[in-house]
Design an enzyme around this catalytic site. Structure first.
Site, PDB file in Angstrom:
ATOM      1  N   LYS A 197      -0.325  -1.135   4.313  1.00  0.00           N
ATOM      2  CA  LYS A 197      -1.515  -1.726   3.699  1.00  0.00           C
ATOM      3  C   LYS A 197      -2.518  -0.616   3.439  1.00  0.00           C
ATOM      4  O   LYS A 197      -2.957   0.079   4.352  1.00  0.00           O
ATOM      5  CB  LYS A 197      -2.106  -2.785   4.625  1.00  0.00           C
ATOM      6  CG  LYS A 197      -3.398  -3.368   4.092  1.00  0.00           C
ATOM      7  CD  LYS A 197      -3.851  -4.561   4.889  1.00  0.00           C
ATOM      8  CE  LYS A 197      -5.187  -5.062   4.362  1.00  0.00           C
ATOM      9  NZ  LYS A 197      -5.668  -6.230   5.096  1.00  0.00           N
ATOM     10  N   LYS A 255       1.141  -3.611   0.332  1.00  0.00           N
ATOM     11  CA  LYS A 255      -0.061  -4.205  -0.242  1.00  0.00           C
ATOM     12  C   LYS A 255      -1.069  -3.126  -0.595  1.00  0.00           C
ATOM     13  O   LYS A 255      -1.307  -2.259   0.243  1.00  0.00           O
ATOM     14  CB  LYS A 255      -0.656  -5.166   0.792  1.00  0.00           C
ATOM     15  CG  LYS A 255      -1.966  -5.778   0.390  1.00  0.00           C
ATOM     16  CD  LYS A 255      -2.541  -6.563   1.521  1.00  0.00           C
ATOM     17  CE  LYS A 255      -3.933  -6.980   1.113  1.00  0.00           C
ATOM     18  NZ  LYS A 255      -4.678  -7.519   2.189  1.00  0.00           N
TER      19      LYS A 255
HETATM   20  C1  PBG Z   1      -7.675  -8.803   5.959  1.00  0.00           C
HETATM   21  C2  PBG Z   1      -7.089  -9.035   4.607  1.00  0.00           C
HETATM   22  C3  PBG Z   1      -7.587  -8.561   3.387  1.00  0.00           C
HETATM   23  C4  PBG Z   1      -6.740  -9.042   2.405  1.00  0.00           C
HETATM   24  C5  PBG Z   1      -5.758  -9.795   3.033  1.00  0.00           C
HETATM   25  N1  PBG Z   1      -5.972  -9.759   4.395  1.00  0.00           N
HETATM   26  C6  PBG Z   1      -8.819  -7.797   3.100  1.00  0.00           C
HETATM   27  C7  PBG Z   1      -9.003  -6.435   3.603  1.00  0.00           C
HETATM   28  O1  PBG Z   1      -8.130  -5.790   4.158  1.00  0.00           O
HETATM   29  O2  PBG Z   1     -10.139  -5.987   3.458  1.00  0.00           O
HETATM   30  C8  PBG Z   1      -6.900  -8.780   0.930  1.00  0.00           C
HETATM   31  C9  PBG Z   1      -6.152  -9.677   0.006  1.00  0.00           C
HETATM   32  C10 PBG Z   1      -6.569  -9.630  -1.411  1.00  0.00           C
HETATM   33  O3  PBG Z   1      -7.356  -8.777  -1.863  1.00  0.00           O
HETATM   34  O4  PBG Z   1      -6.102 -10.502  -2.143  1.00  0.00           O
HETATM   35  N2  PBG Z   1      -7.812 -10.010   6.670  1.00  0.00           N
END
Ligand code: PBG
Length: 335
Positions: A197, A255
């Site tokens: 991520k 991601k």
């Molecule tokens: C954290 C989380 C995020 C997303 C999914 N889980 C935000 C982040 O890491 O700041 C982002 C998903 C998206 O942008 O569609 N709980």
């Protein structure tokens, strides 16, 4: 004059031929719908930067899940938006917290017809917007955060979730969650690790959806670069992915998706567990913004982008286009 003997255009003549030779088929089975549920509202609230996506009430969430199941969408991933936030995010593991409430309601509504996943993180629940607790040095304290993730995992499992999806990028989070689930008798609850991520600028609209502002201290906006990955790195994501599988991840995720298709392809070659990719909020919002201006065809781009993610190697795709694509699939197919 000599002409080529192999003529690729022969196999592009007509839709039936193209279907026959297509290497990748996007189907409704590939889709996971991300859904937001907000505490204390009685009708769905639109999200400014995510056209077509809403913060659900419990009631509208139940209805949406039934409709998605009816369209054949195999899974949803739930995100909670609590009324109260605090420094440690305690609503995240409260059995009566909004996410646990939503999991129970959806579970009782759809039974086993749909896989219910929950995002496992603290950022939606903390008043500073970080994915963990802040230590004395001002940084997110990894190991104290792990103890809280364990409590969240057990609360989600007790509410009936099928899959916990830890997204906080703390070191050792998968092993910590697995051991907490096992000790609580939740051996059947699976883990989908957000393994690779990235600290992406493409999560902006999501933060509108969950009302998160990241506090950088001294009144400035913060970021997650101290725990999420650097966008310049590929090999590092393979280390993260291998590590998560060793720690017990049942599935892994890359991601965002579109800016990281190389990571998806490399991950596919690396592990044999199911591989997910998250087509994130910014990727979705960009397509909508351009389509609103008449600059591109929303449906065609939705299919092309989602198919590309699958072609790169993902087994399934978390996307805000899930419902649209499922409706298109029911209505003549996805090509
Ligand atoms: C954290 C989380 C995020 C997303 C999914 N889980 C935000 C982040 O890491 O700041 C982002 C998903 C998206 O942008 O569609 N709980």
């Amino acid at each position: 004059m000599s002409f080529p003997t192999r003529r690729p255009r022969r196999l592009r003549r007509g839709e039936a031929m193209r279907r026959l030779v297509a290497e990748t088929h996007l189907t409704v089975e590939d889709l996971v719908a991300p859904l937001f549920v907000r505490e204390g509202i009685t009708s769905p609230a639109p999200i400014r930067s995510l056209p077509g996506v809403v913060q659900h009430s419990i009631e509208s969430l139940r209805k949406e899940c039934v409709e998605l199941a009816g369209l054949g969408v195999p899974a949803v991933i739930l995100f909670g938006v609590p009324e109260e936030k605090d420094a440690v995010g305690s609503c995240a593991w409260d059995p009566e917290g909004i996410l646990q409430h939503a999991i129970r309601e959806v579970r009782s509504e759809v039974g086993r017809d749909m896989v219910v996943m929950a995002d496992l993180c603290l950022d939606e629940f903390t008043d500073h917007g970080h994915c963990g607790v802040i230590g004395a040095d001002g940084d997110v304290d990894n190991d104290r955060t792990l103890e809280l993730y364990q409590k969240v995992a057990v609360a989600q499992a007790e509410a009936g979730v099928d899959i916990c999806a830890p997204s906080g990028m703390m070191d050792g989070q998968v092993a910590a969650i697995r051991s907490a689930l096992d000790s609580a008798g939740a051996q059947d609850t699976a883990i989908l690790a957000y393994s690779a991520k990235y600290a992406s600028a493409l999560y902006g609209p999501f933060r509108d959806a969950v009302g998160v502002e990241i506090d950088g201290g001294e009144g400035v906006a913060g970021d997650r670069r101290g725990y999420q990955q650097d966008h310049r790195n590929l090999r590092e994501s393979l280390l993260e992915i291998r590590d998560d599988v060793e720690q017990g991840a049942d599935m892994v995720m890359v991601k965002p998706a579109l800016s990281y298709l190389d990571v998806i392809a490399a991950a596919r070659g690396e592990v044999d567990v199911p591989l997910a990719a998250y087509h994130v909020s910014g990727e979705y919002a960009m397509v909508h913004a351009a389509a609103e201006r008449g600059w591109l065809d929303l449906e065609a781009v939705a299919v092309e982008q989602t198919t590309a993610i699958k072609r790169a190697g993902a087994d399934f795709v978390l996307t805000y286009f899930a419902r649209l694509l499922a409706e298109m699939a029911a209505d003549g197919g996805l090509r």
